[in-house]
Design a protein around this motif. Structure first.
Motif, PDB file in Angstrom:
ATOM      1  N   UNK A 554      80.198  41.957  91.848  1.00  0.00           N
ATOM      2  CA  UNK A 554      79.530  43.113  92.466  1.00  0.00           C
ATOM      3  C   UNK A 554      78.009  42.971  92.387  1.00  0.00           C
ATOM      4  N   UNK A 555      77.522  42.417  91.262  1.00  0.00           N
ATOM      5  CA  UNK A 555      76.073  42.305  91.079  1.00  0.00           C
ATOM      6  C   UNK A 555      75.550  40.931  91.488  1.00  0.00           C
ATOM      7  N   UNK A 556      76.503  40.054  91.836  1.00  0.00           N
ATOM      8  CA  UNK A 556      76.125  38.675  92.180  1.00  0.00           C
ATOM      9  C   UNK A 556      75.277  38.067  91.062  1.00  0.00           C
ATOM     10  N   UNK A 557      75.743  38.302  89.806  1.00  0.00           N
ATOM     11  CA  UNK A 557      74.972  37.778  88.659  1.00  0.00           C
ATOM     12  C   UNK A 557      75.855  36.826  87.864  1.00  0.00           C
ATOM     13  N   UNK A 575      81.374  50.589  83.745  1.00  0.00           N
ATOM     14  CA  UNK A 575      80.695  49.309  84.039  1.00  0.00           C
ATOM     15  C   UNK A 575      80.891  48.945  85.505  1.00  0.00           C
ATOM     16  N   UNK A 576      82.102  49.213  86.025  1.00  0.00           N
ATOM     17  CA  UNK A 576      82.391  48.895  87.427  1.00  0.00           C
ATOM     18  C   UNK A 576      81.651  49.866  88.341  1.00  0.00           C
ATOM     19  N   UNK A 577      81.758  51.161  88.023  1.00  0.00           N
ATOM     20  CA  UNK A 577      81.111  52.194  88.846  1.00  0.00           C
ATOM     21  C   UNK A 577      79.622  51.895  89.005  1.00  0.00           C
ATOM     22  N   UNK A 578      78.973  51.588  87.896  1.00  0.00           N
ATOM     23  CA  UNK A 578      77.507  51.396  87.953  1.00  0.00           C
ATOM     24  C   UNK A 578      77.147  50.111  88.699  1.00  0.00           C
ATOM     25  N   UNK A 579      78.109  49.223  88.867  1.00  0.00           N
ATOM     26  CA  UNK A 579      77.825  47.974  89.586  1.00  0.00           C
ATOM     27  C   UNK A 579      78.096  48.117  91.079  1.00  0.00           C
ATOM     28  N   UNK A 580      78.802  49.214  91.438  1.00  0.00           N
ATOM     29  CA  UNK A 580      79.185  49.368  92.852  1.00  0.00           C
ATOM     30  C   UNK A 580      77.979  49.701  93.707  1.00  0.00           C
ATOM     31  N   UNK A 581      76.995  50.416  93.096  1.00  0.00           N
ATOM     32  CA  UNK A 581      75.896  50.905  93.952  1.00  0.00           C
ATOM     33  C   UNK A 581      74.655  50.035  93.797  1.00  0.00           C
ATOM     34  N   UNK A 582      74.896  48.771  93.420  1.00  0.00           N
ATOM     35  CA  UNK A 582      73.728  47.900  93.238  1.00  0.00           C
ATOM     36  C   UNK A 582      73.072  47.675  94.609  1.00  0.00           C
ATOM     37  N   UNK A 583      71.765  47.916  94.756  1.00  0.00           N
ATOM     38  CA  UNK A 583      71.110  47.785  96.065  1.00  0.00           C
ATOM     39  C   UNK A 583      71.304  46.386  96.625  1.00  0.00           C
TER      40      UNK A 583
END
Ligand SMILES: C[C@](O)(c1cnc(-c2ccc(S(=O)(=O)c3ccc(N)nc3)s2)c(Cl)c1)C(F)(F)F
Ligand SMILES: O=P(O)(O)OC[C@@H](O)[C@@H](O)[C@H](O)[C@@H](O)CO
Length: 600
Positions: A554-557, A575-583
Motif C-alpha cells: 500500500x505504501x510502496x515501501x 496499520x492497514x487503514x492508515x496505509x490506505x490513504x497514503x497520498x
C-alpha cells in the motif's frame, strides 16, 4: 515473474472497481469467498456483529437440493471419519457420539477417527500436516489393517486438503474394501486445483474421479452449498456446523435404517428442522451473546479467556479455543478450554497427552491447580453445562473462580421444565440460558438433544471468539489479515488477500509476499525457484508476514519499513487503514473512502 507457473492457479487481480464485473467473485470457491453480508464486519459493534454472524449461520438452512444418500452401515464394518484442523476435531466428536449410540444399543463400537497431526491437534493446532497426501493414506491404512469393509468419510470443507485427497485416492484403488464418501461445502467444479507437490493429482482431479463413482453407488460426495463464511475462508464456522449437521443427520438415519425403520425424506427433514430450530433458540440470546463478546474482547486486551465445559460441551469449548491460534494468531495462553475428566472424557485414541507440554493439560483439576492461582480481574471465565450435569460441582467451581475474578459468565442448556437453582443464579450473574423443547423421537431423541446443544454452543463460541478478535482489529473488512502461513492453502489465501486489499497484480503481490517472508527486498534466484512448501517452511517461523506485505504494497515501501510501521500500530487493522490513504497511491479495488467507520 520467472517461476510464476507455480502460481498459475491463482486468479489474476481484476482492474480497480471491476471485481464483480470480472466475475472474480463468481469464480472463487464458495468456502473462500467474501460474504457480502459481512463486508463491513470490521466496522460493526458487538450487537451488529452477532446479527451478521447469525445471518451467515442462517444461510446453512437455505433451501438447497441436498443430495443426501441412504446407505446401511455394513454389519461389523468400520466407519472412519477423517479431517484436518476443525474437520479432524469434528471427526473425533462424531465418532465418539455414534460409538456412544451403539453402546446404548448394546453393540460394539464401529466408528473411529483420523486427524492430521495426530491427537495433539485436539489441543494444539497443527496446520502443516494437512499438506501431505502420503501421510493421510498411511494413517488410513494403519486404522483399517485387516478390515474387509470400511465406510470412509473424508471431511474437507473447502474440498482442498491434500491429506484427505491421499485417503480418497487410496479408497478408490481398493473399492472392494472401501466405500469413499467426501464431505465439503464447495461444488466439485470449485474443488482446489493447484498441484499437490510431490503427488500425482490435484484435489479436484481426485474429487472428479469420486464423482464418476456416484452413479454406481461406489462412492459419494456430500457437498451442501452453505454460502461464504462470515470471516472469509474460516471454514471452522459454517463449514464445521454444516458438516456436523449433515453427518449427524445421515448417521442417525443410517442407524434407524439399521434397525429396519424405513427411512423417509420426511424423517430426514424432521431432523434437519430441529437444527434450524436450534439456530432460532440460540440467537434468541443475541443480546447476551453480544455482552459476552464485548467482555471477551476486553479480557483479551491484557488477560485471557478460560472456557470450562461439562461433557462434550467441554470438547466443543476446547475446539473453539484452539482455533483462535491459526485464525487470529492468538497465543495458546490467550483462550484455553478445559473439560470435566480431561482426556478420559474425550476418549481420544492416544490417551492422556498432558505430559506433551504446558498447553496439554485440559481437565478441570488441571485448571484449578495450574491456572486458577494466577487468574485475576483481567481474565474472563466461561462455564458451559447442561442442567443434567452435577450442579453442586458447578457451583463449587464457580465459587472458586469468583474469588479470583468477577468476570464469570455461563452458557446453560435446560430441557423445558428444568430451572437453574437460585444459588447458582446468585453465584453467576450473567447467564446465557437456552431452554430446549422435549423431543419425542424415542432413543435418537436424546442424541438430537445432545447434538443441538453442541451446535448451539459452537455457534455461540464461534461468534464470540470471531467477534472479539474483530473488535480487537484482527480482521480487515471480513478478511483474516494476521494468520501464520503454515500450509499451502494459507499461502494462497495470503496472496489472495493481498490482491483484494491492494488491487495490485498477482505477480506483484506474490513478489512482496516473498519479500515479507524472507525479510529481503531483493529475492535471489534460489528463493524464487523454491516450492510453495519451501516458502511455507520459511514463513512458519515468521509473524505478521501478511500485515507487513499489505503495508509494504500500500505504501510502496520496503518490508523493513513496513514491519516497523506494523509493530508500532495500535492494531493490525489500524496499520492497514492508515496505509490506505497514503497520498499518490494507485487506488486499489472496491475501496470505500476508507476513512469512515471506527478506528480500531
Ligand atoms: C475472498 C478473497 O478474494 C480470497 C481469499 N482466499 C482465497 C483462497 C484461499 C485459499 C485458496 S486455495 O488454497 O488455492 C483453494 C482452497 C480451496 C479451494 N476449493 N480452492 C482453492 S484460494 C481466494 Cl481465491 C480469494 C480475499 F478477498 F479474501 F482475498
Ligand atoms: O476442512 P478443510 O477445508 O479441509 O480445512 C481444514 C483446516 O484447514 C481448517 O479446519 C482450519 O484448521 C481452520 O482454521 C479453518 O477455519
Amino acid at each position: 515473474m520467472r517461476g510464476t507457473r507455480k502460481y498459475q492457479h491463482v486468479i489474476e487481480t481484476p482492474d480497480p472497481g471491476k471485481w464483480e464485473l470480472a466475475g472474480y467473485e463468481e469464480s472463487l470457491p464458495i468456502s473462500e469467498k467474501s460474504n457480502p453480508i459481512t463486508r463491513e464486519l470490521d466496522k460493526s459493534d458487538p450487537s451488529q456483529l452477532v446479527q451478521l454472524l447469525r445471518d451467515c449461520d442462517a444461510e446453512i438452512f437455505q433451501e438447497e437440493d441436498a443430495n443426501l444418500i441412504h446407505y446401511h452401515d455394513p454389519e461389523g464394518g468400520l466407519v472412519v471419519l477423517s479431517g484436518c484442523g476443525t474437520s479432524g476435531r469434528l471427526a473425533l466428536l462424531l465418532a465418539n457420539s455414534f460409538n456412544l449410540l451403539l453402546k446404548g444399543q448394546h453393540r460394539a463400537p464401529r466408528y473411529c477417527y483420523i486427524m492430521s497431526g495426530g491427537d495433539r491437534s485436539i489441543v494444539s493446532a497443527q496446520e502443516s500436516p494437512e499438506d501431505d497426501p502420503h501421510v493421510g493414506a498411511q494413517e488410513l491404512e494403519k486404522v483399517c489393517e485387516g478390515k474387509k469393509n470400511v465406510v470412509f468419510v473424508g471431511i474437507s470443507c473447502g474440498l482442498s486438503a491434500p491429506f484427505i485427497a491421499g485417503q480418497l485416492d487410496l479408497c478408490m484403488r481398493h473399492l472392494d474394501v472401501y466405500l469413499p464418501v467426501l464431505v465439503g461445502c464447495n461444488p466439485v467444479s470449485m474443488a482446489r486445483n493447484d498441484p499437490i507437490e510431490g503427488w500425482h493429482s490435484s484435489f479436484r482431479q481426485v474429487a472428479e474421479r469420486l464423482q464418476a463413482l456416484h452413479e454406481s453407488h461406489k462412492g459419494f460426495i456430500l457437498n451442501p452449498a452453505v454460502g461464504p463464511e462470515a470471516v472469509s475462508g474460516s471454514s471452522r464456522m459454517k463449514g464445521g456446523s454444516a458438516t456436523k449437521i449433515l453427518l449427524e443427520t445421515l448417521l442417525l438415519v443410517a442407524h434407524k435404517a439399521d434397525s429396519n425403520v424405513p427411512v423417509t425424506e420426511k424423517c430426514l427433514l424432521e431432523i434437519l428442522r430441529t437444527y434450524e430450530r436450534a439456530h432460532k433458540v440460540t440467537y434468541s440470546q443475541s443480546k447476551k451473546i453480544a455482552a459476552l463478546m464485548k467482555q471477551t474482547a476486553t479480557s483479551l486486551q491484557k488477560g485471557h479467556l478460560y472456557i470450562l465445559g461439562w461433557g462434550t460441551l467441554g470438547l466443543v469449548g476446547i475446539m473453539a479455543a484452539v482455533e483462535c491460534g491459526p485464525t487470529f494468531q492468538a497465543d495458546w495462553r490467550d483462550v484455553r478450554g478445559f473439560v470435566t475428566g480431561g482426556y478420559d472424557s474425550i476418549e481420544n485414541k492416544e490417551g492422556d497427552l498432558s505430559s506433551l507440554g504446558p498447553e496439554f493439560p485440559i481437565s478441570h483439576e488441571d485448571f484449578v491447580r495450574n491456572v486458577l492461582p494466577s487468574v485475576s480481574e483481567t481474565d474472563a471465565v466461561l462455564l458451559i453445562f447442561t442442567l443434567d450435569d452435577e450442579l453442586n460441582q458447578i457451583e463449587k467451581l464457580a465459587a472458586l473462580v469468583k474469588e479470583k475474578t468477577s468476570n464469570i459468565q455461563c452458557i446453560s442448556h435446560a430441557t423445558a421444565g428444568q430451572y437453574l437453582p437460585n444459588s447458582l443464579k446468585k453465584t453467576i450473574p450473567s447467564i446465557i440460558g437456552m431452554t430446549w423443547p422435549i423431543l419425542f423421537l424415542e432413543y435418537e431423541g436424546t442424541f438430537i438433544q445432545k447434538f443441538q446443544r453442541e451446535l448451539s454452543t459452537k455457534w455461540i463460541l464461534d461468534t464470540v471468539t470471531s467477534g472479539a478478535y474483530a473488535l480487537r482489529g484482527k480482521i480487515f473488512r471480513n478478511f483474516m489479515v494476521d494468520f501464520k502461513i503454515t500450509n499451502s492453502k494459507l499461502f494462497h489465501r495470503a496472496a489472495s488477500v493481498l490482491q483484494r486489499v491492494t488491487g495490485q497484480s498477482q505477480q506483484r503481490c506474490t513478489e512482496v509476499l516473498l519479500q515479507s517472508i524472507y525479510g529481503e527486498q531483493t529475492l535471489s534466484e534460489q528463493i524464487r525457484n523454491r516450492t510453495i512448501a519451501g516458502h511455507v517452511g520459511a514463513a512458519a517461523s515468521q509473524d505478521k508476514v501478511l500485515p507487513v506485505a499489505i503495508v509494504s504494497l500500500l505504501r510502496n515501501c520496503a518490508v523493513q519499513e513496513a514491519r516497523s510501521r506494523v509493530d508500532s500500530s495500535a492494531s493490525i487493522r489500524a496499520a492497514i487503514e492508515s496505509s490506505l490513504n497514503v497520498p499518490g497511491r494507485k487506488r486499489g479495488a472496491e475501496e470505500g473512502s476508507g476513512s469512515e467507520g471506527r478506528s480500531r
